[in-house]
Design an enzyme around this catalytic site. Sequence first.
Site, PDB file in Angstrom:
ATOM      1  N   LYS A 123       0.827  -1.327  -0.172  1.00 47.41           N
ATOM      2  CA  LYS A 123      -0.007  -0.157   0.085  1.00 47.41           C
ATOM      3  C   LYS A 123       1.082   1.648  -0.139  1.00 47.41           C
ATOM      4  O   LYS A 123       0.536   1.967  -0.623  1.00 47.41           O
ATOM      5  CB  LYS A 123      -1.392  -0.378   1.120  1.00 47.41           C
ATOM      6  CG  LYS A 123      -2.135  -1.374   1.644  1.00 47.41           C
ATOM      7  CD  LYS A 123      -2.585  -0.715   1.956  1.00 47.41           C
ATOM      8  CE  LYS A 123      -2.460  -0.940   3.632  1.00 47.41           C
ATOM      9  NZ  LYS A 123      -2.258  -2.402   3.859  1.00 47.41           N
ATOM     10  N   ASN A 150      -2.719   6.131   5.971  1.00 48.61           N
ATOM     11  CA  ASN A 150      -2.458   5.364   6.509  1.00 48.61           C
ATOM     12  C   ASN A 150      -0.596   5.539   7.163  1.00 48.61           C
ATOM     13  O   ASN A 150      -0.229   4.635   7.325  1.00 48.61           O
ATOM     14  CB  ASN A 150      -2.820   3.888   6.231  1.00 48.61           C
ATOM     15  CG  ASN A 150      -2.613   2.731   7.511  1.00 48.61           C
ATOM     16  OD1 ASN A 150      -3.101   2.496   8.656  1.00 48.61           O
ATOM     17  ND2 ASN A 150      -1.150   1.350   6.714  1.00 48.61           N
ATOM     18  N   HIS A 197      -4.059  -9.259  10.429  1.00 50.82           N
ATOM     19  CA  HIS A 197      -5.047  -8.542  11.605  1.00 50.82           C
ATOM     20  C   HIS A 197      -5.889  -9.626  11.449  1.00 50.82           C
ATOM     21  O   HIS A 197      -7.172  -9.047  12.223  1.00 50.82           O
ATOM     22  CB  HIS A 197      -5.466  -7.126  10.874  1.00 50.82           C
ATOM     23  CG  HIS A 197      -4.788  -6.306  10.648  1.00 50.82           C
ATOM     24  ND1 HIS A 197      -3.513  -6.181  11.072  1.00 50.82           N
ATOM     25  CD2 HIS A 197      -4.313  -5.285   9.358  1.00 50.82           C
ATOM     26  CE1 HIS A 197      -2.469  -4.732  10.803  1.00 50.82           C
ATOM     27  NE2 HIS A 197      -2.660  -4.739   8.908  1.00 50.82           N
TER      28      HIS A 197
END
Length: 457
Positions: A123, A150, A197
């Site tokens: 990302k 982020n 996650h």
Amino acid sequence: MSFEPAKFKGEKALVIGAGRSGLAAARLLAKKGFRVLLSDSAPMKDFKPRLKGLPRAVEVEAGGHSGAILSCGFAVKSPGLPARAPVFKRLKAAGIPVFSEIEIALAFSKAGRILAVTGTNGKTTTTELLGLLMKAAARRRGTRAFVCGNLGVPAAATAPKAGPKDALVMELSSYQLEDSSGVSPDAACVLNITPDHLDHHGGLAAYVAAKAKIFAGQRPGAVCVFNYENAACRRLARRCPARVLFFSSRRRGGKLSAWTEKGRLVFRTGAVSFTVEPPPLPGRHNLENAMCAGLMALSCGARPADLRAVFASFKGVEHRLETVRTLRGVTYINDSKATNVDSTVTALRTPGGGKNIWLILGGLDKGAPYAPLRPLVKASVKTILTIGKAAPLIEKELRGSAPIERALTLERALKKAAAAARPGDMVLLSPACASFDQFRDFEHRGAEFKRLAGRLK
């Protein structure tokens, strides 16, 4: 329900969490005329230094969430806080709506184009590349492009700066997306989906559902880019309401809009195709990152010349397969951003130098198995050095794949590796775990690795 500021005029805003995103949201809401209660469960000493310059309209409470939170008209949830936490159950029972920091930021932004990046891995590199591409296109038009999300720059601090002619490039994690319902980017992407996650989301299905929110609100005229080589991405693409574009690092032509050929990247826009030299970065994953960023930028006004110029000068991002130094023939590599197993798999595939890696693994376990590392460890790792809380679990799952030494701390791991490594070896920090058991975040962990490696003699 998306956040509409006018509906909450005169109400007091509650911001849960005094991290970067929470503080940015509190500052933005205060600037827009809201009274704000910033509430954090940590003791004041843990975050007091970050409160410097906070507007007077922001009231702060620490050490828990008092009954005062129920006097607020709406709440803002900092990313990463679990939705099942008692404070959110109290808010739900009281009928107080909860929004994400992303929704708050976008409600006060007039950005002409929004480009949003998500995926399990890649990302930040993709977002950085895309930001540079959109800035190159903006300079030609006399406009601007902003990058946030982020990658460490809160959306609430950046998005409101963007005007109607400007572009806003956002990196969005599953933590940010799970709480957002008002996101409708002009261009979006899902780079890849692998287990990550799971401790936070409670399972893979919920994690995938969070990622899918990046395109759920897109309009038919928008674009969403997917990795054709990732089965989860292909499944998600079938649900996407926007125009779907695929890239691949393993096949060519057909339904693809970007692929690789003889070491170059091929882009196809309509009936026109052109080739570009990729960024000078190692690994197939970086080819995929570049193809994704290129397709998104081309859909929002970038030109082939922009891709060629930006790709040629791009040097990568900090903490991702970053060469720190070479000492007595031993190379030290900081891959602290490898916070999941799949990212460490990518790191082990990249060097290609034989069985010469001293691998530092460990930190805070995220619920995914470490077994996928076994064949790569057998092929390329001399010794595993384990650190952090996950050390016993890693040792159990990887036993027999390579010698394992429990180092406990990053400093001890580096000392052990430096004492035993030989010229041609590589000391690789690629932890496959979160960092919060011993560090503030992966940046802190990577910075500490660089500091310690720099002190070796």
